[in-house]
Design an enzyme around this catalytic site. Sequence first.
Site, PDB file in Angstrom:
ATOM      1  N   ASN A 129       4.653 -28.413  83.664  1.00 47.63           N
ATOM      2  CA  ASN A 129       4.492 -29.237  84.935  1.00 47.63           C
ATOM      3  C   ASN A 129       3.813 -28.340  86.032  1.00 47.63           C
ATOM      4  OD1 ASN A 129       5.379 -31.431  83.267  1.00 47.63           O
ATOM      5  ND2 ASN A 129       7.510 -31.846  84.538  1.00 47.63           N
ATOM      6  N   TYR A 130       3.263 -28.965  86.828  1.00 52.37           N
ATOM      7  CA  TYR A 130       2.745 -28.333  87.829  1.00 52.37           C
ATOM      8  C   TYR A 130       3.679 -27.325  88.535  1.00 52.37           C
ATOM      9  CZ  TYR A 130      -0.683 -27.517  91.799  1.00 52.37           C
ATOM     10  OH  TYR A 130      -1.516 -27.050  92.875  1.00 52.37           O
ATOM     11  N   LYS A 131       4.663 -28.058  88.987  1.00 53.57           N
ATOM     12  CA  LYS A 131       5.842 -27.133  89.923  1.00 53.57           C
ATOM     13  C   LYS A 131       6.124 -25.861  89.192  1.00 53.57           C
ATOM     14  CE  LYS A 131      10.277 -27.757  92.052  1.00 53.57           C
ATOM     15  NZ  LYS A 131      11.417 -28.635  92.163  1.00 53.57           N
ATOM     16  N   GLY A 132       6.295 -25.865  87.963  1.00 55.77           N
ATOM     17  CA  GLY A 132       6.597 -24.520  87.206  1.00 55.77           C
ATOM     18  C   GLY A 132       8.104 -24.035  87.248  1.00 55.77           C
TER      19      GLY A 132
END
Length: 245
Positions: A129-132
């Site tokens: 996911n983008y957030k990481g």
Amino acid sequence: MHPTGPKLVHAYGDREGDGMVQMSFVLPLPPSPKAREAAKRFAEAHGLGEALVTTMEEAAKGYSYFVVYGRSSHTVDLSRLEVPEMKTTVLSHDELDERIAKRLGRKVVVVGACTGSDAHTVGIDAVLNYKGYAGDKGLESYHGFEAHNLGAQVENHELAARARALRADAILVSQVVTQRNCHKDNAAALVELIRAEGWRDRIVLLLELGFDAGFGPGTKPSDVANYLVHRLCGDEAISIKPVAS
């Protein structure tokens, strides 16, 4: 004897080299003085001297959880250890995107899931996911990656079919380690499924047991991204070398 001489290390408790360690375990006994003595003797049978039962708590009806503190005489000779270590040239977020564009000329397709009965998505979400994780953004944040997160409790045949349909470069499997090794059986079954379908050599599998690489707790998305880019681009920067202490 090793040419440089042994380098022995002992466990550290209260002071250097005292060999003090603690064990924790469950015995099928309700808490009682007899259970405490059984725990002490169990620890002594494993080589702990001056064993002291510091914790005895009911784990379930008829079962007790123990923590035992004691002295171990065992040592490890560091001069005899050779541990394989993967060496890679670590690239930044932008450098990875640039290398993918120049070397591959297309996006790296990654499909990930928690397979079988596993519903613990924290690891797979952190990587994809983008957030990481810990300020390190996931594969969705890279221009050079196309990440597909299938979520939890995905059967092996579903994951394999989706990866094949998407012409994925890599499959990322997240599994919680279990005492009964269910995670190993499930992971091995995925390898056998893909091998039986005849496309094992066209996919990078990330975990273990016939997989190409494994990433444990604390792995950051950039670790996975670096491994995949180096692997797919055929860089010589990846090598496995024995490292002696």
